[in-house]
Write a protein that holds these residues in place. Structure first.
Motif, PDB file in Angstrom:
ATOM      1  N   MET A   1       0.833  -1.204   0.000  1.00  0.00           N
ATOM      2  CA  MET A   1       0.000   0.000   0.000  1.00  0.00           C
ATOM      3  C   MET A   1       0.867   1.254   0.000  1.00  0.00           C
ATOM      4  SD  MET A   1      -3.228  -0.904   2.465  1.00  0.00           S
ATOM      5  CE  MET A   1      -2.250  -1.374   3.892  1.00  0.00           C
ATOM      6  N   ARG A   2       0.239   2.389  -0.301  1.00  0.00           N
ATOM      7  CA  ARG A   2       0.941   3.674  -0.310  1.00  0.00           C
ATOM      8  C   ARG A   2       0.215   4.672   0.587  1.00  0.00           C
ATOM      9  NH1 ARG A   2       1.432   3.019  -6.080  1.00  0.00           N
ATOM     10  NH2 ARG A   2       3.602   2.703  -6.698  1.00  0.00           N
ATOM     11  N   PHE A   3       1.005   5.595   1.145  1.00  0.00           N
ATOM     12  CA  PHE A   3       0.469   6.691   1.947  1.00  0.00           C
ATOM     13  C   PHE A   3       0.686   7.982   1.164  1.00  0.00           C
ATOM     14  CE2 PHE A   3       1.091  10.142   5.005  1.00  0.00           C
ATOM     15  CZ  PHE A   3      -0.049  10.046   5.777  1.00  0.00           C
ATOM     16  N   ILE A   4      -0.397   8.692   0.888  1.00  0.00           N
ATOM     17  CA  ILE A   4      -0.318   9.953   0.144  1.00  0.00           C
ATOM     18  C   ILE A   4      -0.828  11.073   1.047  1.00  0.00           C
ATOM     19  CG2 ILE A   4      -1.118  11.231  -1.885  1.00  0.00           C
ATOM     20  CD1 ILE A   4      -1.529   8.536  -3.273  1.00  0.00           C
ATOM     21  N   LYS A   5      -0.024  12.106   1.193  1.00  0.00           N
ATOM     22  CA  LYS A   5      -0.431  13.255   1.988  1.00  0.00           C
ATOM     23  C   LYS A   5      -0.420  14.490   1.108  1.00  0.00           C
ATOM     24  CE  LYS A   5       0.378  15.850   6.226  1.00  0.00           C
ATOM     25  NZ  LYS A   5       1.132  15.944   7.487  1.00  0.00           N
ATOM     26  N   VAL A  69       2.228  17.562  -2.406  1.00  0.00           N
ATOM     27  CA  VAL A  69       1.772  16.176  -2.324  1.00  0.00           C
ATOM     28  C   VAL A  69       2.986  15.297  -2.048  1.00  0.00           C
ATOM     29  CG1 VAL A  69       0.725  14.238  -3.554  1.00  0.00           C
ATOM     30  CG2 VAL A  69      -0.185  16.551  -3.866  1.00  0.00           C
ATOM     31  N   VAL A  70       2.899  14.461  -1.031  1.00  0.00           N
ATOM     32  CA  VAL A  70       3.990  13.570  -0.644  1.00  0.00           C
ATOM     33  C   VAL A  70       3.497  12.131  -0.732  1.00  0.00           C
ATOM     34  CG1 VAL A  70       5.589  12.916   1.188  1.00  0.00           C
ATOM     35  CG2 VAL A  70       4.947  15.311   0.913  1.00  0.00           C
ATOM     36  N   VAL A  71       4.312  11.257  -1.350  1.00  0.00           N
ATOM     37  CA  VAL A  71       3.959   9.842  -1.501  1.00  0.00           C
ATOM     38  C   VAL A  71       5.005   8.990  -0.789  1.00  0.00           C
ATOM     39  CG1 VAL A  71       3.517   7.973  -3.133  1.00  0.00           C
ATOM     40  CG2 VAL A  71       2.907  10.331  -3.744  1.00  0.00           C
ATOM     41  N   MET A  72       4.529   8.063   0.038  1.00  0.00           N
ATOM     42  CA  MET A  72       5.438   7.188   0.778  1.00  0.00           C
ATOM     43  C   MET A  72       4.911   5.760   0.770  1.00  0.00           C
ATOM     44  SD  MET A  72       6.324   9.536   4.129  1.00  0.00           S
ATOM     45  CE  MET A  72       4.593   9.926   4.423  1.00  0.00           C
ATOM     46  N   PRO A  73       5.807   4.771   0.760  1.00  0.00           N
ATOM     47  CA  PRO A  73       5.352   3.378   0.867  1.00  0.00           C
ATOM     48  C   PRO A  73       4.941   3.068   2.299  1.00  0.00           C
ATOM     49  CG  PRO A  73       7.739   3.463   0.837  1.00  0.00           C
ATOM     50  CD  PRO A  73       7.268   4.874   0.605  1.00  0.00           C
ATOM     51  N   ILE A  74       4.018   2.157   2.456  1.00  0.00           N
ATOM     52  CA  ILE A  74       3.560   1.727   3.785  1.00  0.00           C
ATOM     53  C   ILE A  74       4.157   0.352   4.083  1.00  0.00           C
ATOM     54  CG2 ILE A  74       1.564   1.024   5.153  1.00  0.00           C
ATOM     55  CD1 ILE A  74      -0.087   3.085   3.707  1.00  0.00           C
ATOM     56  N   ARG A  80      -4.786  -4.162  11.079  1.00  0.00           N
ATOM     57  CA  ARG A  80      -4.336  -4.836   9.869  1.00  0.00           C
ATOM     58  C   ARG A  80      -5.426  -4.784   8.792  1.00  0.00           C
ATOM     59  NH1 ARG A  80      -2.494  -8.051  14.086  1.00  0.00           N
ATOM     60  NH2 ARG A  80      -0.222  -8.232  14.203  1.00  0.00           N
ATOM     61  N   PRO A  81      -5.018  -4.614   7.536  1.00  0.00           N
ATOM     62  CA  PRO A  81      -6.016  -4.594   6.464  1.00  0.00           C
ATOM     63  C   PRO A  81      -6.702  -5.940   6.339  1.00  0.00           C
ATOM     64  CG  PRO A  81      -3.794  -4.689   5.567  1.00  0.00           C
ATOM     65  CD  PRO A  81      -3.648  -4.446   7.036  1.00  0.00           C
ATOM     66  N   ASP A  82      -7.984  -5.912   5.955  1.00  0.00           N
ATOM     67  CA  ASP A  82      -8.712  -7.174   5.819  1.00  0.00           C
ATOM     68  C   ASP A  82      -8.263  -7.925   4.572  1.00  0.00           C
ATOM     69  OD1 ASP A  82     -10.022  -6.064   3.584  1.00  0.00           O
ATOM     70  OD2 ASP A  82     -11.590  -5.228   4.846  1.00  0.00           O
ATOM     71  N   ASP A  83      -8.775  -9.120   4.420  1.00  0.00           N
ATOM     72  CA  ASP A  83      -8.347  -9.996   3.313  1.00  0.00           C
ATOM     73  C   ASP A  83      -8.648  -9.382   1.953  1.00  0.00           C
ATOM     74  OD1 ASP A  83      -7.461 -11.804   5.153  1.00  0.00           O
ATOM     75  OD2 ASP A  83      -9.268 -13.054   5.097  1.00  0.00           O
ATOM     76  N   THR A  84      -9.721  -8.620   1.855  1.00  0.00           N
ATOM     77  CA  THR A  84     -10.085  -8.011   0.572  1.00  0.00           C
ATOM     78  C   THR A  84      -9.010  -7.039   0.112  1.00  0.00           C
ATOM     79  OG1 THR A  84     -12.432  -8.174   1.126  1.00  0.00           O
ATOM     80  CG2 THR A  84     -11.824  -6.671  -0.658  1.00  0.00           C
ATOM     81  N   ILE A  85      -8.516  -6.223   1.045  1.00  0.00           N
ATOM     82  CA  ILE A  85      -7.477  -5.248   0.710  1.00  0.00           C
ATOM     83  C   ILE A  85      -6.167  -5.949   0.384  1.00  0.00           C
ATOM     84  CG2 ILE A  85      -6.108  -3.328   1.604  1.00  0.00           C
ATOM     85  CD1 ILE A  85      -8.507  -2.542   3.288  1.00  0.00           C
ATOM     86  N   LEU A  86      -5.835  -6.993   1.173  1.00  0.00           N
ATOM     87  CA  LEU A  86      -4.606  -7.723   0.912  1.00  0.00           C
ATOM     88  C   LEU A  86      -4.651  -8.397  -0.460  1.00  0.00           C
ATOM     89  CD1 LEU A  86      -3.960  -9.382   4.397  1.00  0.00           C
ATOM     90  CD2 LEU A  86      -2.708  -7.475   3.359  1.00  0.00           C
TER      91      LEU A  86
END
Length: 333
Positions: A1-5, A69-74, A80-86
């Motif tokens: 996933m990515r974190f965008i601020k 805008v800043v983009v960072m890896p998570i 924890r993310p659910d199975d759908t997101i994973l």
């Protein structure tokens, strides 16, 4: 996933919310801004996603200078993310044309092809180590030289610049590449007057031969380098692949020239030229295949022209170099 601020003026808040909701991220929240910014939004997107979101934010906010805008890896997130997101992350990794954002790619290659003291020193050291390894017919030492050779950055930068139609990055990459090759060649040539050159070394002689397997190696090196960058895979081993195609023939040519073996020096130089052309061409084609292109329509048109011109030039150069090698009675296609 990515974190965008994103930080932006308060009057853009409604438009930003509309963009975020249209892109359907994993999660997001908005708050008051910090420092000189009035509003701030934090967004989490699945791996392989986010390019459209970043492009839309840039189109909305790009008219002023009070946004960022800043983009960072998570690395991890709680809860924890659910199975759908994973599962979405897994599918994005397998199917997405471009896993890394265009901005992430540009930031990395622009930094890696910077011509500075560190680049020059690493080039000199790798050339010296390669010269000793080639002259001593030591595969292990030659590999050690390729590990420290900083040749991956400029090659990828030029290929990405061609795919994006970015002339300034293309010029920067060309300058860094040529400087690195010239500096490495010069120091290896100087070493030929300090130590006796073993012109019968297998490692040296092999760098004067151009065959189908050599061309395939150079093409594979460039393609692997572009794939490693665009998919976020570690590029350490790929850097060695690119170095094996560029550093040894350059150093071998310098040593042969210093030893008065002009024909062999030309053969090694020709191999170097073929490898450069193959690596850049295949890397550029991978970037195009991955769908890496500018954000704006005008930029995309410019990039399309750049891709066609560069690909045509590289293919013609490759054909001309192969023909020249054949005429020089080298083992070529």
């Amino acid at each position: 996933m990515r974190f965008i601020k994103a930080n932006f003026p308060a009057d853009k808040a409604d438009a930003v919310i509309k963009i975020i909701e249209g892109c359907k991220p994993v999660d997001w929240s908005m708050d008051s801004g910090y420092g000189r910014y009035e509003k701030a939004v934090e967004i989490v997107v699945a791996k392989g996603e986010g390019q459209d979101l970043v492009d839309r934010l840039q189109s909305l906010l790009g008219g002023g200078d009070d946004w960022r805008v800043v983009v960072m890896p998570i690395e991890a997130t709680l809860p924890r993310p659910d199975d759908t997101i994973l599962e979405a992350d897994k599918e994005a990794t397998q199917k997405a044309k471009t896993v890394s954002l265009r901005e992430e790619l540009y930031q990395k290659v622009a930094g890696d092809c910077t011509l500075n003291t560190d680049f020059i020193i690493l080039t000199v050291l790798s050339a010296i180590v390669a010269a000793i390894g080639l002259n001593g017919d030591s595969v292990a030492i030659v590999i050690a030289a390729m590990v420290i050779a900083p040749l991956l950055g400029p090659i990828l930068a030029f290929a990405l610049a061609a795919a994006l139609g970015d002339l300034s990055l293309m010029k920067k990459a060309t300058k860094t590449s040529l400087t690195g090759l010239v500096v490495g060649f010069a120091f290896a040539y100087a070493l030929s007057f300090v130590m006796p050159v073993n012109i019968g070394s297998t490692e040296m002689v092999s760098r004067t031969v151009i065959g189908p397997e050599i061309i395939a190696l150079a093409l594979a090196s460039g393609a692997a380098a572009a794939l490693s960058l665009s998919t976020g895979i570690s590029s350490a081993l790929v850097g060695v692949m690119v170095a094996v195609a560029l550093l040894p023939p350059s150093v071998a040519s310098a040593l042969f020239l210093g030893a008065g073996e002009t024909d062999k020096a030309i053969g090694a130089a020709l191999l170097l030229a073929v490898n450069v052309v193959c690596a850049v061409l295949s890397a550029q084609l991978i970037f195009v295949w991955k769908g890496i292109r500018p954000r704006t329509w005008a930029g995309q048109r410019k990039a399309s022209v750049s891709v066609r011109i560069n690909a045509t030039v590289w293919i013609i150069l490759l054909a001309a170099l192969a023909a020249l090698a054949y005429r020089l009675n080298l083992q070529v296609l």
